[in-house]
Structure formats: structure tokens, C-alpha cells
Scaffold this motif. Structure first.
Motif, PDB file in Angstrom:
ATOM      1  N   VAL A   1       3.197  -1.820  19.809  1.00 34.97           N
ATOM      2  CA  VAL A   1       3.794  -0.860  18.875  1.00 34.97           C
ATOM      3  C   VAL A   1       3.800  -1.436  17.457  1.00 34.97           C
ATOM      4  O   VAL A   1       3.478  -0.751  16.476  1.00 34.97           O
ATOM      5  CB  VAL A   1       5.232  -0.501  19.310  1.00 34.97           C
ATOM      6  N   GLN A   2       4.143  -2.696  17.354  1.00 36.78           N
ATOM      7  CA  GLN A   2       4.167  -3.355  16.055  1.00 36.78           C
ATOM      8  C   GLN A   2       2.774  -3.377  15.421  1.00 36.78           C
ATOM      9  O   GLN A   2       2.618  -3.103  14.220  1.00 36.78           O
ATOM     10  CB  GLN A   2       4.688  -4.783  16.246  1.00 36.78           C
ATOM     11  N   GLY A   3       1.754  -3.687  16.224  1.00 37.58           N
ATOM     12  CA  GLY A   3       0.389  -3.692  15.714  1.00 37.58           C
ATOM     13  C   GLY A   3      -0.070  -2.315  15.281  1.00 37.58           C
ATOM     14  O   GLY A   3      -0.835  -2.169  14.321  1.00 37.58           O
ATOM     15  N   LEU A   4       0.400  -1.295  15.993  1.00 35.68           N
ATOM     16  CA  LEU A   4       0.071   0.078  15.614  1.00 35.68           C
ATOM     17  C   LEU A   4       0.547   0.375  14.197  1.00 35.68           C
ATOM     18  O   LEU A   4      -0.176   0.958  13.380  1.00 35.68           O
ATOM     19  CB  LEU A   4       0.721   1.044  16.608  1.00 35.68           C
ATOM     20  N   GLY A   5       1.762  -0.047  13.867  1.00 27.45           N
ATOM     21  CA  GLY A   5       2.260   0.138  12.509  1.00 27.45           C
ATOM     22  C   GLY A   5       1.544  -0.733  11.501  1.00 27.45           C
ATOM     23  O   GLY A   5       1.292  -0.316  10.365  1.00 27.45           O
ATOM     24  N   ALA A   6       1.183  -1.957  11.904  1.00 27.59           N
ATOM     25  CA  ALA A   6       0.504  -2.878  10.985  1.00 27.59           C
ATOM     26  C   ALA A   6      -0.834  -2.320  10.527  1.00 27.59           C
ATOM     27  O   ALA A   6      -1.234  -2.521   9.376  1.00 27.59           O
ATOM     28  CB  ALA A   6       0.301  -4.237  11.654  1.00 27.59           C
ATOM     29  N   GLY A   7      -1.529  -1.604  11.414  1.00 24.72           N
ATOM     30  CA  GLY A   7      -2.795  -0.995  11.019  1.00 24.72           C
ATOM     31  C   GLY A   7      -2.617  -0.027   9.863  1.00 24.72           C
ATOM     32  O   GLY A   7      -3.439   0.025   8.940  1.00 24.72           O
ATOM     33  N   GLY A   8      -1.522   0.745   9.888  1.00 30.07           N
ATOM     34  CA  GLY A   8      -1.250   1.667   8.798  1.00 30.07           C
ATOM     35  C   GLY A   8      -0.788   0.967   7.531  1.00 30.07           C
ATOM     36  O   GLY A   8      -1.062   1.430   6.416  1.00 30.07           O
ATOM     37  N   LEU A   9      -0.081  -0.165   7.677  1.00 29.72           N
ATOM     38  CA  LEU A   9       0.369  -0.906   6.501  1.00 29.72           C
ATOM     39  C   LEU A   9      -0.812  -1.418   5.685  1.00 29.72           C
ATOM     40  O   LEU A   9      -0.863  -1.250   4.462  1.00 29.72           O
ATOM     41  CB  LEU A   9       1.246  -2.086   6.931  1.00 29.72           C
ATOM     42  N   ILE A  10      -1.756  -2.041   6.358  1.00 25.11           N
ATOM     43  CA  ILE A  10      -2.875  -2.678   5.654  1.00 25.11           C
ATOM     44  C   ILE A  10      -3.726  -1.656   4.927  1.00 25.11           C
ATOM     45  O   ILE A  10      -4.009  -1.767   3.730  1.00 25.11           O
ATOM     46  CB  ILE A  10      -3.726  -3.503   6.631  1.00 25.11           C
ATOM     47  N   VAL A  11      -4.147  -0.612   5.650  1.00 19.95           N
ATOM     48  CA  VAL A  11      -5.012   0.380   5.020  1.00 19.95           C
ATOM     49  C   VAL A  11      -4.233   1.210   4.013  1.00 19.95           C
ATOM     50  O   VAL A  11      -4.780   1.623   2.982  1.00 19.95           O
ATOM     51  CB  VAL A  11      -5.674   1.278   6.089  1.00 19.95           C
ATOM     52  N   GLY A  12      -2.947   1.452   4.265  1.00 16.80           N
ATOM     53  CA  GLY A  12      -2.139   2.221   3.328  1.00 16.80           C
ATOM     54  C   GLY A  12      -1.997   1.533   1.993  1.00 16.80           C
ATOM     55  O   GLY A  12      -2.082   2.162   0.929  1.00 16.80           O
ATOM     56  N   VAL A  13      -1.761   0.222   2.009  1.00 18.29           N
ATOM     57  CA  VAL A  13      -1.640  -0.543   0.767  1.00 18.29           C
ATOM     58  C   VAL A  13      -2.905  -0.404  -0.068  1.00 18.29           C
ATOM     59  O   VAL A  13      -2.853  -0.100  -1.270  1.00 18.29           O
ATOM     60  CB  VAL A  13      -1.353  -2.028   1.073  1.00 18.29           C
ATOM     61  N   MET A  14      -4.061  -0.624   0.537  1.00 14.04           N
ATOM     62  CA  MET A  14      -5.314  -0.586  -0.201  1.00 14.04           C
ATOM     63  C   MET A  14      -5.628   0.823  -0.716  1.00 14.04           C
ATOM     64  O   MET A  14      -6.109   1.006  -1.834  1.00 14.04           O
ATOM     65  CB  MET A  14      -6.456  -1.096   0.685  1.00 14.04           C
ATOM     66  N   ALA A  15      -5.370   1.836   0.111  1.00 14.53           N
ATOM     67  CA  ALA A  15      -5.674   3.204  -0.296  1.00 14.53           C
ATOM     68  C   ALA A  15      -4.734   3.671  -1.408  1.00 14.53           C
ATOM     69  O   ALA A  15      -5.159   4.385  -2.329  1.00 14.53           O
ATOM     70  CB  ALA A  15      -5.577   4.143   0.912  1.00 14.53           C
ATOM     71  N   ILE A  16      -3.459   3.302  -1.355  1.00 16.62           N
ATOM     72  CA  ILE A  16      -2.516   3.700  -2.405  1.00 16.62           C
ATOM     73  C   ILE A  16      -2.888   3.037  -3.728  1.00 16.62           C
ATOM     74  O   ILE A  16      -2.820   3.664  -4.798  1.00 16.62           O
ATOM     75  CB  ILE A  16      -1.073   3.355  -1.998  1.00 16.62           C
ATOM     76  N   ILE A  17      -3.290   1.773  -3.693  1.00 17.20           N
ATOM     77  CA  ILE A  17      -3.772   1.124  -4.913  1.00 17.20           C
ATOM     78  C   ILE A  17      -4.975   1.893  -5.448  1.00 17.20           C
ATOM     79  O   ILE A  17      -5.103   2.118  -6.657  1.00 17.20           O
ATOM     80  CB  ILE A  17      -4.139  -0.349  -4.638  1.00 17.20           C
ATOM     81  N   GLY A  18      -5.869   2.322  -4.537  1.00 15.85           N
ATOM     82  CA  GLY A  18      -7.018   3.109  -4.961  1.00 15.85           C
ATOM     83  C   GLY A  18      -6.625   4.429  -5.596  1.00 15.85           C
ATOM     84  O   GLY A  18      -7.296   4.923  -6.503  1.00 15.85           O
ATOM     85  N   ASP A  19      -5.533   5.033  -5.131  1.00 20.50           N
ATOM     86  CA  ASP A  19      -5.056   6.292  -5.694  1.00 20.50           C
ATOM     87  C   ASP A  19      -4.376   6.098  -7.046  1.00 20.50           C
ATOM     88  O   ASP A  19      -4.543   6.908  -7.965  1.00 20.50           O
ATOM     89  CB  ASP A  19      -4.054   6.954  -4.738  1.00 20.50           C
ATOM     90  N   LEU A  20      -3.585   5.048  -7.176  1.00 26.20           N
ATOM     91  CA  LEU A  20      -2.737   4.877  -8.358  1.00 26.20           C
ATOM     92  C   LEU A  20      -3.432   4.191  -9.516  1.00 26.20           C
ATOM     93  O   LEU A  20      -3.154   4.499 -10.674  1.00 26.20           O
ATOM     94  CB  LEU A  20      -1.488   4.060  -7.994  1.00 26.20           C
ATOM     95  N   ILE A  21      -4.294   3.234  -9.221  1.00 29.63           N
ATOM     96  CA  ILE A  21      -4.823   2.351 -10.254  1.00 29.63           C
ATOM     97  C   ILE A  21      -6.246   2.757 -10.611  1.00 29.63           C
ATOM     98  O   ILE A  21      -7.086   2.922  -9.721  1.00 29.63           O
ATOM     99  CB  ILE A  21      -4.803   0.886  -9.776  1.00 29.63           C
ATOM    100  N   PRO A  22      -6.556   2.916 -11.901  1.00 30.76           N
ATOM    101  CA  PRO A  22      -7.925   3.218 -12.302  1.00 30.76           C
ATOM    102  C   PRO A  22      -8.887   2.129 -11.836  1.00 30.76           C
ATOM    103  O   PRO A  22      -8.486   0.965 -11.686  1.00 30.76           O
ATOM    104  CB  PRO A  22      -7.846   3.260 -13.835  1.00 30.76           C
ATOM    105  N   PRO A  23     -10.154   2.462 -11.619  1.00 32.00           N
ATOM    106  CA  PRO A  23     -11.101   1.494 -11.051  1.00 32.00           C
ATOM    107  C   PRO A  23     -11.151   0.162 -11.794  1.00 32.00           C
ATOM    108  O   PRO A  23     -11.175  -0.883 -11.177  1.00 32.00           O
ATOM    109  CB  PRO A  23     -12.440   2.232 -11.141  1.00 32.00           C
ATOM    110  N   ARG A  24     -11.156   0.218 -13.123  1.00 28.52           N
ATOM    111  CA  ARG A  24     -11.296  -1.034 -13.863  1.00 28.52           C
ATOM    112  C   ARG A  24     -10.072  -1.925 -13.728  1.00 28.52           C
ATOM    113  O   ARG A  24     -10.157  -3.145 -13.791  1.00 28.52           O
ATOM    114  CB  ARG A  24     -11.575  -0.730 -15.333  1.00 28.52           C
TER     115      ARG A  24
END
Length: 579
Positions: free
Chosen positions: A125-148
Motif C-alpha cells: 500500500v505504501q509503495g502504491l502511494g509512493a508511485g504517485g508521489l514521485i510522478v506527481g512531483v515531477m509533473a506538477i513542476i512541469g505544470d508550474l515552472i516554465p521550461p527554462r
């Protein structure tokens, strides 16, 4: 084959005053929350390693001990692509919050486990949540921060990963000795609660709902394929022989389900793994390089401590500290590369440098023998760490910029998945080669104790080696040095593929925030993802504290399309048009 286009509806905030760039303080708060979330996901496996002996002493179940780690790894790898796709379809914030809650639930239940079976299940169960943490962090940075700007912040995330690798064993040992092993899990609760509160109150991203059906078939096939691959690399040569029915059956299952996945994903309207993203040359190259980074990094982290303990006489704790040259070099170089990328807007030089240094570092490590000093091996590790630092987050940055905004989560999860699978293959292949070389090295002339030493190689530490007869000990140290030579030499040849692939990466200058605020990108005329950035202008504009309305449709995935900057800001005004 032509895919159907899903009917997606974006719920925009009500009209209001014109939106402005998100306050820097709010962005920093969100980034702090993301760093905590990444730390939770990366730190957990590092902490639990030092608590394992105490856990077995209380719960028993020594024969199932490996599953405490395997259950976490399996569910993390299998769930990563699904979390990424759900974020793309239904909105990043709600899915990310859900993953935090699942991770914290798994942590609390793991801390309360009364049997080894319960602990293994709760770790899943813990690993199931960890999968969402890792990809969520990277995707949110991609949404919020301009490419440069993104390189700098993703470099910070690489620093967090290195910090977790350095501090995890020390924190785990301290918690176990002072508060008990259950606090190796309970420590996640206050940290996770802080991250959850920050994300809930400060992060504001577009809410989405889609009429497209969830790709249940694709998700199921992908889960089975990933699970089979991870089990093959985890069990092969350890639990079961490589030619056993179990391993060959799992390998066959992985092949069949992968083929079926390709067929299904080419037909459904909203595939969990869109095959079109692999048409981008940069994305495919970064996926390959990311696989090799995982292969090299996790393999090295496995066998360097074994060499240090066996040949150089380091204790288990000291062998972790002796990895500092690799981890510190990786952290520092990653931060520097991120800042340089932000200032220059260019990045191709870093995969090339990283690939070259990775090959050089691995080749230097392959020259170590029984006479190599700790200082020399530390210098070799620093070279490898510098190479990994140039590659760790640049691969994620380029992968994200090779797809349209609507596929940001899928791109992030795919890059993460391939790095994870690469690590599994690296440990398995290097482990098989290492074991073979050690067994050959102990085959003759080492005395009657040699077979027993070979069988218990993984359990021998410096104290145990000191009790062996001189001839057996020297033969074993020589065999381990020979095995280390072989695994790093093979890894160096594998890394050459990444170095060569880096030369074919298309250099596309990254755009920073324009006068209209973050994400006001240029038009889709300069290669990979230019059109998508133009369409993503609205997604980088502020909505509330951080975030904003969805951008319009981007150009083609290769940047050849014109891109439409017709997104809507939080205030209901049109986003900046492409220049």
C-alpha cells in the motif's frame, strides 16, 4: 491507426481580476511541499534497510524478508504510469493529494503491523502511494515552472534524492536504536501531514474532468508486464534459477503482455501509455538514457558497499559513508547543471558530458583491485557521481519538453518507470555476473572453507572475514575484486550506448517566463515541444496562489505545429498569445 479524440472539459475558475505571475513566496511553499513529498518516497527504502534485523527479531518471517522491499518496489513501479495518466485526465492536484494520503495510510499501517505478512501487505500500500508521489512531483513542476526555469528546480529534486540516499541509513539506524523500528514508518506521518497541508492550501491547478473511459485493459496489461519484469530481475538467480519454470514463465508473461499492451494502446481513445510520445526523437533518446542511468546507479549502489566491506575492510555503516563522494558529486553537479540550464536555455551539452563521465567513472571503478585505497576509489566514485548528476534531471526535463502539455504526467511517469526498470535490470544482471565471477574465483586453491564462504558471500562483513583462515580470506577478497571488475566493466560498455545516444539529442533552446508571466512561451517553430509550450501558456499563469487555467492546444509533439495560446487564465482573461 487513428485514435479517437476524447471529449475533455476543463472547469475554469470564475471570472475575476486579471491574473498575475504567482507570488514567489507561494511558489517556494509549493516547492518545499514537493521536496518533502519526494524525500518521503526516496527516504523510505533507505531507512527501512537498517531496521530489517530488528523487524525480523520481533515479527519473525526471515524467509519472507526480501518481500518487505520487493512489495514496495513492485507497487511503486506498477502504479507510476497509472498515477501519471490519471493526473493528465482528472487534474494533478487531486490525484497528488490522493497519493499522499495512500502513502501515509500505508506508513501508519506498516508501523502497526503485527506479523511479517501484514507488514508486506502494508508495504505494498505504501509503495502504491509512493508511485504517485514521485510522478506527481515531477509533473506538477512541469505544470508550474516554465521550461527554462524548470532545470533549476528539478536539479533541486535530484539533490533531495541524493540527500535521502546519504541520510536514510543513518536516520533509520538512529530511529531504530532510540524509538524502535516502528518509527521508521511513523516518521513519515508528520512530514507527510506538512506536505499535505501545504499542497491543499497553496497549490491551485486547473480542475479537469473527461468523458473518455479509463483504459482499464491497458492499465491491467501494463501492471502485469511491469510486475513480471521486476519479479524476473528480483528472483532470477536468487530465489529461483534463471532457467527454472518460474523465471521462464514470468519472462514469457512479460513478453506476451507487452505485445498485447502495444496492440491495445494503439486502439483506445485515451491510452494509459500513449505510443505517440515515442515518435519524438528526444523523448525516446531520454527514455533510453534514463534506463541506463537507473541501470548504472542502482547497480553501483549495490556492489560498491560490498567491495568496500569485503576488500577495503569497511563496516556496514562506514561503507554507506564511503559512498559520499558519489552522492555529493551527483547532488552538486545536478544543482549546477540545473542553474546553467536556467541561465542559458540550453541543455544538450549535459547529456553528452554526463554520458562521457559515466563511462569514464565506470571504467575507472573496473580497475579497482585488492590494493586500491579508499581515497582512490572515492575519486573514481566522484567521477561517476558527476556523470550521473549531469543526467539525473536533465533526462526528465528534456522528456517533459518533448511532449504536449496534456501528456506531461504520462511523460514524467514513463521516464520514471524506465529508470526504475533499468535499476532492476542493472542489479539483476550485475548480480548474476558478480556471483559467477566470485564462484569461479573461489573454485580452486582456497582451502576447504571456500565453498561455505561462496554460499554465504552476501552475509560476510569485515568482522566475519577476519575470523577466516588467511588463505580463504585472501582468495575471497581477490574473487570479490574480480567480480567488481567484471560488473563495472560491463556497466561501462552499457553506458557507452547512453553516451552515443546523447549526441543525437536535438538542441532546442528552452524558453523562460516572458513579460506576461510564467509559461508565456514562443510559437511552435523551433523544434521539440515549442508548439506545446505556446499552448501551455495559460497553465503556467497564476491561479489563486499558484497555477492557472489550462492552456490551449499545443502543436504537434515534434514542435512542427503552430500551437494555439488560447488558454484561459484564472481571471477569465485570454492567456498570452504566442510570439
Amino acid at each position: 491507426m487513428t485514435q479517437a479524440t476524447p471529449d475533455t472539459v476543463h472547469e475554469e475558475p470564475p471570472a475575476g481580476p486579471p491574473a498575475t505571475e504567482p507570488p514567489r513566496r507561494s511558489v517556494r511553499v509549493v516547492l518545499l511541499a514537493l521536496m518533502i513529498a519526494m524525500l518521503l518516497a526516496m527516504l523510505d527504502n533507505m531507512i527501512i534497510g537498517t531496521a530489517m534485523p530488528t523487524i525480523v527479531g520481533e515479527l519473525g518471517g526471515l524467509e519472507h524478508l526480501s518481500w518487505v522491499v520487493t512489495a514496495y518496489t513492485l507497487t511503486t513501479a506498477a502504479s507510476t504510469p497509472v498515477w501519471g495518466k490519471l493526473g493528465d485526465m482528472y487534474g494533478r492536484k487531486g490525484i497528488f493529494i490522493t497519493s499522499i494520503v495512500v502513502f501515509l495510510l500505508g506508513s501508519a499501517l506498516s508501523g502497526m503491523a503485527q506479523t511479517m505478512g501484514q507488514l508486506i501487505g502494508f508495504r505494498g500500500v505504501q509503495g502504491l502511494g509512493a508511485g504517485g508521489l514521485i510522478v506527481g512531483v515531477m509533473a506538477i513542476i512541469g505544470d508550474l515552472i516554465p521550461p527554462r526555469e524548470r532545470g533549476r528546480y528539478q536539479g533541486m529534486m535530484a539533490g533531495v534524492m541524493a540527500l535521502a540516499m546519504i541520510g536514510g541509513p543513518l536516520v533509520g539506524g538512529t530511529l531504530t536504536d532510540t524509538l524502535g523500528w516502528r518509527w521508521s514508518f511513523y516518521i513519515n506521518l508528520p512530514l507527510g501531514a506538512v506536505a499535505l497541508a501545504m499542497v491543499t492550501t497553496v497549490l491551485h491547478l486547473p480542475r479537469k474532468r473527461t468523458k473518455a473511459r479509463i483504459d482499464y485493459a491497458g492499465a491491467a496489461l501494463l501492471t502485469v508486464a511491469i510486475t513480471s519484469m521486476v519479479l524476473v530481475t528480483t528472483w532470477g538467480g536468487l530465489e529461483y534459477a534463471w532457467d527454472s519454470a518460474v523465471i521462464t514463465g514470468l519472462a514469457g508473461t512479460a513478453v506476451v503482455t507487452t505485445i498485447a499492451l502495444l496492440v491495445v494502446e494503439s486502439r483506445v481513445a485515451e491510452p494509459v501509455l500513449p505510443l505517440g510520445i515515442f515518435r519524438s526523437r528526444n523523448f525516446s533518446l531520454m527514455t533510453l538514457i534514463g534506463f541506463l542511468v537507473g541501470f548504472v546507479m542502482f547497480g553501483s549502489m549495490t556492489f560498491l558497499p560490498l567491495y568496500q566491506q569485503t576488500v577495503q575492510g569497511a563496516s556496514a555503516t562506514n561503507s554507506g559513508l564511503l559512498l559520499l563522494p558519489l552522492l555529493l558529486a551527483m547532488m552538486v553537479v545536478s544543482l549546477i547543471a540545473g542553474r546553467v540550464t536556467t541561465r542559458s536555455g540550453r541543455y544538450k551539452i549535459f547529456p553528452v558530458l554526463g554520458g562521457g563521465l559515466m563511462v569514464a567513472g565506470l571504467f575507472l571503478l573496473s580497475t579497482m583491485d585488492t590494493g586500491t585505497s579508499r581515497f582512490v576509489s572515492g575519486c573514481y566514485m566522484a567521477v561517476l557521481g558527476a556523470g550521473l548528476g549531469f543526467l539525473m534531471q536533465i533526462t526528465m526535463l528534456v522528456a517533459q519538453n518533448s511532449v504536449e502539455m496534456k501528456d506531461m504526467g504520462v511523460a514524467s511517469s514513463t521516464a520514471t518507470l524506465f529508470r526504475t526498470v533499468g535499476g532492476s535490470f542493472g542489479v539483476a544482471i550485475m548480480g548474476a555476473l558478480f556471483t559467477h565471477r566470485v564462484q569461479d574465483g573461489m573454485g580452486g586453491g582456497a582451502g576447504p572453507g571456500a565453498p561455505a564462504v561462496t554460499e554465504g558471500a552476501a552475509q560476510l562483513d569485515a568482522a566475519s572475514l577476519a575470523k577466516l583462515p588467511d588463505a580463504v580470506r585472501e582468495a575471497y577478497q581477490s574473487a570479490v575484486a574480480g567480480g567488481t571488475h567484471s560488473v563495472f566493466l560491463v556497466a561501462a560498455f552499457a553506458a557507452v550506448a547512453g553516451f552515443l545516444a546523447a549526441w543525437f539529442v536535438q538542441e532546442v533552446p528552452l524558453r523562460g517566463a516572458g513579460p506576461d508571466g510564467p509559461g508565456a512561451g514562443s510559437g511552435g517553430t523551433d523544434g521539440t515541444r515549442a508548439g506545446a509550450d505556446a499552448g501551455g501558456a495559460g497553465a503556467h499563469a497564476g491561479a489563486g496562489a499558484v497555477g492557472g487555467g489550462d492552456g490551449g492546444d499545443g502543436g504537434n509533439s515534434d514542435g512542427t505545429g503552430p500551437g494555439s495560446g488560447g488558454g484561459v487564465r484564472a481571471g477569465g482573461l485570454p492567456a498570452a498569445k504566442p510570439v
